[in-house]
Design a protein around this motif. Structure first.
Motif, PDB file in Angstrom:
ATOM      1  N   VAL A   1       0.839  -1.200   0.000  1.00  0.00           N
ATOM      2  CA  VAL A   1       0.000   0.000   0.000  1.00  0.00           C
ATOM      3  C   VAL A   1       0.873   1.249   0.000  1.00  0.00           C
ATOM      4  O   VAL A   1       1.827   1.356   0.771  1.00  0.00           O
ATOM      5  N   LEU A   2       0.529   2.201  -0.879  1.00  0.00           N
ATOM      6  CA  LEU A   2       1.172   3.511  -0.937  1.00  0.00           C
ATOM      7  C   LEU A   2       0.124   4.568  -0.631  1.00  0.00           C
ATOM      8  O   LEU A   2      -0.978   4.550  -1.202  1.00  0.00           O
ATOM      9  N   ILE A   3       0.453   5.498   0.272  1.00  0.00           N
ATOM     10  CA  ILE A   3      -0.433   6.612   0.615  1.00  0.00           C
ATOM     11  C   ILE A   3       0.216   7.911   0.150  1.00  0.00           C
ATOM     12  O   ILE A   3       1.397   8.158   0.421  1.00  0.00           O
ATOM     13  N   GLN A   4      -0.567   8.759  -0.554  1.00  0.00           N
ATOM     14  CA  GLN A   4      -0.074  10.045  -1.045  1.00  0.00           C
ATOM     15  C   GLN A   4      -0.984  11.158  -0.530  1.00  0.00           C
ATOM     16  O   GLN A   4      -2.206  11.050  -0.627  1.00  0.00           O
ATOM     17  N   SER A   5      -0.385  12.232  -0.010  1.00  0.00           N
ATOM     18  CA  SER A   5      -1.169  13.339   0.550  1.00  0.00           C
ATOM     19  C   SER A   5      -0.503  14.675   0.258  1.00  0.00           C
ATOM     20  O   SER A   5       0.726  14.757   0.124  1.00  0.00           O
ATOM     21  N   GLY A   6      -1.341  15.714   0.195  1.00  0.00           N
ATOM     22  CA  GLY A   6      -0.841  17.073   0.041  1.00  0.00           C
ATOM     23  C   GLY A   6      -0.855  17.792   1.381  1.00  0.00           C
ATOM     24  O   GLY A   6      -1.831  17.709   2.137  1.00  0.00           O
ATOM     25  N   TYR A   7       0.218  18.510   1.687  1.00  0.00           N
ATOM     26  CA  TYR A   7       0.317  19.209   2.965  1.00  0.00           C
ATOM     27  C   TYR A   7      -0.796  20.244   3.163  1.00  0.00           C
ATOM     28  O   TYR A   7      -1.210  20.510   4.290  1.00  0.00           O
TER      29      TYR A   7
END
Length: 497
Positions: free
Chosen positions: A419-425
């Motif tokens: 699993v890869l999680i991507q988020s914007g600050y």
């Protein structure tokens, strides 16, 4: 030269809601294209069309619109990854990631993601199409997807519009798609954005347990809470790192902090939120007055809003108030919910929440003309049906959301699933720190840490709209895919260390 082929598989038609316009239930348009990715020319086919959803009697009750990109120069697909892409909402079309993130064409926008005219599309030099084929799926009532004669077929909307219903019918649809396209041997990945992360987390287990389709990876872009509880003090403390990120961007932090890079500021704020703020919030109304004042002062320094406002809100400043308050004394602007880099103008400076979402109006400004042009003019899918950027799917049944636990079970049962999680600050709707919290809570055993990874970017909910993050985020997906592919002959099993 582009070759267009129209394949009509059935003669049945689909009646759009409140429109006397018919769309073929099962049809496909194929066209040939090329794109330059990282300096290499990639030839590919684009298949766009509709594929039915059947009820238990074998009657088509809905038809989903999709676009499928497949490299032309790879004939043997058994080692070729397939990425199945969903957006969120619920009720949102697949347009966002399709035409701005992973696909071979992206919006013509400026480097920070703001709309420019003339509208249109251009090549995406960072698309993941070099390493994986991609299908973008539009759930019922999004894009061109619709229910089929719901009154005549006595279709119950509850079979489509809810957490569990959504997962169940989409798993059936994916099974049919994989079979039709002969992709059973391919490594398979799900990617979802926003509510799409709830969707793909649940789909990972549903595909595995009900369709015996085992995945290699799940990518969560700006994830929701995926059913993981965090109410009360945890939810309040988790807001602070996002507040700090937004305040840093708008230069609202004290000089000593503002002069630091964001990568220096946020670890400090995260540490404070977890180790100092959270234990204090647990005491609720029994916090000592001197301690409450001390905490309010520290939170003010980290959030860019006044100590007075924080105290008046009992240390729990609502998100909507923050979006209204942060720039209240600096031109009276509001900041965006999904991306706090965007500014809005309200009818009055006073108030406790913005009049509108500044970022969303900006995005719709550029996405809507681009997707309507692209599908009909470049991919040659012609219809009078309205493309629903956001479709009517409410009321949505949110009960039974165990999607995080579903994903954990899928991972536990499948040693090959990462699993890869991507988020914007600067995302204030699904904050980056809540995404981190979800990752920490996803596997209480701690035995799957090496299969969970997190990446953050200096943008918002749709981090890929910023040119630098478009490149970085696609490269992170590309690396994730390549690293999660098992070596030839490597068995899927756990080993005692």
């Amino acid at each position: 030269m582009r070759i267009i082929t129209l394949i009509s598989l059935f003669t049945l038609s689909l009646t759009a809601f409140s429109q006397q316009v018919k769309l073929p239930i099962d049809t496909m348009v194929v066209s040939n294209h090329s794109v330059n990715i990282s300096g290499k020319n990639i030839n590919y086919t684009a298949q766009t069309g509709t594929q039915p959803v059947w009820n238990e009697k074998g009657i088509p009750v809905a038809s989903l619109f999709y676009t499928y990109y497949k490299r032309s120069d790879i004939k043997n697909t058994e080692n070729r990854p397939l990425v199945i892409s969903f957006n969120g909402g619920p009720g949102s079309a697949s347009v966002w990631m399709h035409l701005a993130y992973t696909g071979p064409r992206i919006l013509k926008i400026d480097d920070e993601g703001f709309p420019v005219q003339p509208y249109g599309v251009k090549e995406n030099p960072y698309s993941i199409l070099d390493v994986a084929d991609i299908v973008y799926v539009n759930p019922v009532n999004t894009g061109y997807s619709r229910l089929i004669d719901p009154e005549e077929n006595k279709t119950d909307k509850k079979d489509f519009f809810g957490v569990q219903a959504d997962i169940k019918y989409l798993a059936e649809w994916v099974n049919t798609f994989v079979t039709r396209k002969n992709r059973w041997l391919s490594p398979k990945y799900l990617i979802g954005e926003s509510y799409g992360t709830t969707r793909v987390s649940g789909l990972a287990l549903e595909l595995q347990n009900s369709h015996w389709m085992y995945l290699n990876g799940v990518i969560l872009v700006s994830p929701t809470e995926i059913g993981i509880e965090r109410d009360g003090p945890v939810e309040i403390a988790n807001r602070l790192p996002y507040f700090a990120a937004a305040a840093w961007y708008h230069k609202k932090l004290p000089t000593a902090l503002q002069n630091k890079d964001l990568d220096e500021v946020l670890p400090e704020v995260e540490n404070y939120a977890i180790n100092t703020l959270l234990p204090v919030l647990v005491k609720g109304g029994f916090i000592e007055e001197t301690k409450k004042k001390e905490i309010a002062a520290k939170m003010s320094g980290y959030s860019g809003i006044s100590e007075k406002v924080i105290s008046q809100n009992n240390l729990a400043v609502p998100f909507r108030y923050f979006w209204k308050e942060l720039m209240r004394e600096d031109g009276g602007f509001t900041v965006g919910r999904l991306d706090s880099r965007y500014l809005g103008i309200d009818s009055k400076i006073a108030g406790d929440s913005p009049d509108y979402n500044a970022e969303l109006t900006s995005w719709l400004h550029s996405f809507t003309p681009a997707i309507n042009y692209y599908l009909q003019q470049e991919l040659k899918f012609e219809t009078d049906i309205k493309y629903n950027m956001f479709g009517p799917v409410h009321p949505w049944d949110r009960s039974g959301d165990n999607s995080g636990e579903d994903l954990r079970q899928a991972m536990a049962q499948n040693p090959n699933l990462d699993v890869l999680i991507q988020s914007g600050y600067f995302d204030g709707a699904t904050t980056y720190f809540n995404a981190k919290y979800s990752m920490w809570q996803l596997d209480p055993s701690g035995k799957m840490q090496d299969r969970l990874s997190f990446k953050a970017y200096r943008s918002g909910h749709m981090m890929y709209l910023r040119s630098e993050d478009l490149k970085n985020a696609n490269n992170d997906i590309r690396d994730f895919i390549m690293k999660s592919l098992p070596k030839e002959g490597e068995p899927a099993k756990y080993l005692v260390k």
